[in-house]
Design an enzyme around this catalytic site. Structure first.
Site, short mmCIF file in Angstrom:
data_model
loop_
_atom_site.label_atom_id
_atom_site.label_comp_id
_atom_site.label_asym_id
_atom_site.label_seq_id
_atom_site.Cartn_x
_atom_site.Cartn_y
_atom_site.Cartn_z
N LYS A 1 -12.37 40.17 -34.10
CA LYS A 1 -13.59 40.15 -33.62
C LYS A 1 -13.59 40.92 -32.14
CE LYS A 1 -15.80 36.28 -31.66
NZ LYS A 1 -16.50 36.55 -30.36
N ASP B 1 -33.82 42.23 -30.06
CA ASP B 1 -34.80 43.20 -29.40
C ASP B 1 -35.92 43.58 -30.28
OD1 ASP B 1 -35.74 45.41 -27.46
OD2 ASP B 1 -33.76 45.81 -26.90
N LYS C 1 -24.55 40.40 -31.36
CA LYS C 1 -25.75 39.61 -31.19
C LYS C 1 -26.97 40.05 -30.69
CE LYS C 1 -23.18 35.28 -29.87
NZ LYS C 1 -21.47 35.88 -29.47
N THR D 1 -23.57 27.45 -29.57
CA THR D 1 -22.96 26.41 -29.59
C THR D 1 -22.98 25.86 -28.20
OG1 THR D 1 -20.76 27.39 -29.41
CG2 THR D 1 -21.17 26.10 -31.32
N ASP E 1 -19.29 41.61 -32.63
CA ASP E 1 -19.84 40.35 -32.31
C ASP E 1 -20.72 40.79 -30.87
OD1 ASP E 1 -21.07 37.80 -31.75
OD2 ASP E 1 -19.06 37.01 -30.95
N ARG F 1 -8.47 31.56 -28.57
CA ARG F 1 -7.66 31.10 -28.00
C ARG F 1 -6.48 30.51 -28.52
NH1 ARG F 1 -12.00 28.58 -23.93
NH2 ARG F 1 -13.10 28.58 -25.92
O1 C5P Z 1 -10.99 30.87 -28.10
P1 C5P Z 1 -12.02 30.18 -29.25
O2 C5P Z 1 -11.24 29.91 -30.55
O3 C5P Z 1 -12.99 28.96 -28.63
O4 C5P Z 1 -12.87 31.53 -29.51
C1 C5P Z 1 -14.10 31.45 -30.30
C2 C5P Z 1 -14.69 32.79 -30.40
O5 C5P Z 1 -16.00 32.56 -30.93
C3 C5P Z 1 -15.14 33.09 -29.07
O6 C5P Z 1 -15.19 34.74 -29.08
C4 C5P Z 1 -16.47 32.76 -28.88
O7 C5P Z 1 -17.45 33.41 -28.00
C5 C5P Z 1 -17.17 32.73 -30.39
N1 C5P Z 1 -18.34 32.01 -30.55
C6 C5P Z 1 -18.11 30.64 -30.55
N2 C5P Z 1 -19.07 29.76 -30.67
C7 C5P Z 1 -20.44 30.35 -31.35
C8 C5P Z 1 -20.58 31.66 -31.65
C9 C5P Z 1 -19.20 32.33 -31.27
O8 C5P Z 1 -17.33 30.06 -29.88
N3 C5P Z 1 -21.19 29.68 -31.72
#
Ligand code: C5P
Length: 239
Positions: A34, A66, A63, A124, A61, A216
């Site tokens: 991603k 517009d 998003k 979220t 990603d 992460r």
């Molecule tokens: O590090 P982690 O596993 O929390 O990363 C989750 C990824 O998913 C990040 O790139 C975050 O921006 C993305 N994301 C999220 N919640 C959402 C949409 C995207 O955590 N609702």
């Protein structure tokens, strides 16, 4: 990607391509990655072309949100990058989402598969208070997420980004072919960082998530390949 696909998508939340290349250099296999705004606004389409030519699959990603014509034209250019998955904010409305698909179709080379397009319902980071007091929306957060998922499907989108905890209710309305891409995934042994409600890869699998996004838990692990394999094993992914 197809709705029968079951990918584990690794979030390349790095500031630039140097860090991306260090991370990817540990792997002997092709990943589904991603690329978000942070990295794309720094490195641009060149990085996407490089990742594609190295054989990785890509969820871009960005998003989009517009006016319909602008989203349509942007999507035509995005399709030319040959990414696998892209997203728009469902709050942009039905016409905008329909135009997003039209733009992708226009930009897809003949004989190639159009990138799948999914809707972002509510982030979220949105809270019930924000939805009612700031944005003055009539429905509660959960009901509004379901409404936006339904609207995404009616507009021709292939699925939504959502919490794994919302997947059951969404699929009940949409049927099983609607793609649910779920971030907020952690192994039991991992730190939750800033995610509040996380689920494990095996829980996401049982719940019926179509794809999981892991950042992460993998990118910050001491041994990134080992962490990737652990997540993949729990998720039961073939890709
Ligand atoms: O590090 P982690 O596993 O929390 O990363 C989750 C990824 O998913 C990040 O790139 C975050 O921006 C993305 N994301 C999220 N919640 C959402 C949409 C995207 O955590 N609702």
């Amino acid at each position: 990607m197809t709705t029968t696909d079951h990918p584990l998508i690794v979030a390349l939340d790095f500031p630039d391509r140097t860090e991306v290349n260090v991370f990817l250099s540990h792997f002997n296999e092709r990943l589904f990655v991603k690329v978000g705004m942070e990295l794309f606004y720094r490195e641009g389409p060149d990085l996407i072309e490089e990742l594609k030519s190295d054989g990785h699959r890509i969820f871009l990603d960005l998003k989009l949100h517009d006016i319909p014509t602008t989203v349509e034209r942007a999507m035509t250019n995005i399709a030319k990058l040959n990414v696998d998955l892209i997203n728009v904010h469902a709050l942009g409305g039905k016409t905008m989402m329909e135009k997003a698909i039209e733009g992708l179709e226009k930009g897809t080379e003949s004989g190639k598969v159009r990138p799948r397009c999914i809707g972002v319902t509510h982030l979220t980071s949105s809270t019930p208070r924000m939805i009612s007091d700031e944005l003055k929306m009539g429905l509660g957060l959960n009901e509004h997420v379901l409404h936006l998922a339904k609207l995404s499907q009616e507009s021709g989108l292939d699925g939504v980004v959502c919490s794994a905890l919302e997947v059951g209710d969404i699929l009940k309305e949409s049927g099983p072919d609607f793609l649910t891409v779920t971030p907020g995934i952690r192994l039991l042994s991992d730190s939750k960082d800033d995610q509040h409600r996380t689920v494990t890869p095996s829980e996401a699998n049982q719940i019926g998530s179509g794809a999981i996004v892991v950042g992460r838990g993998i990118t910050r692990a001491e041994n990134v390949v080992e962490a990737y394999q652990m997540y993949k094993k729990e998720w039961g992914s073939g890709s």
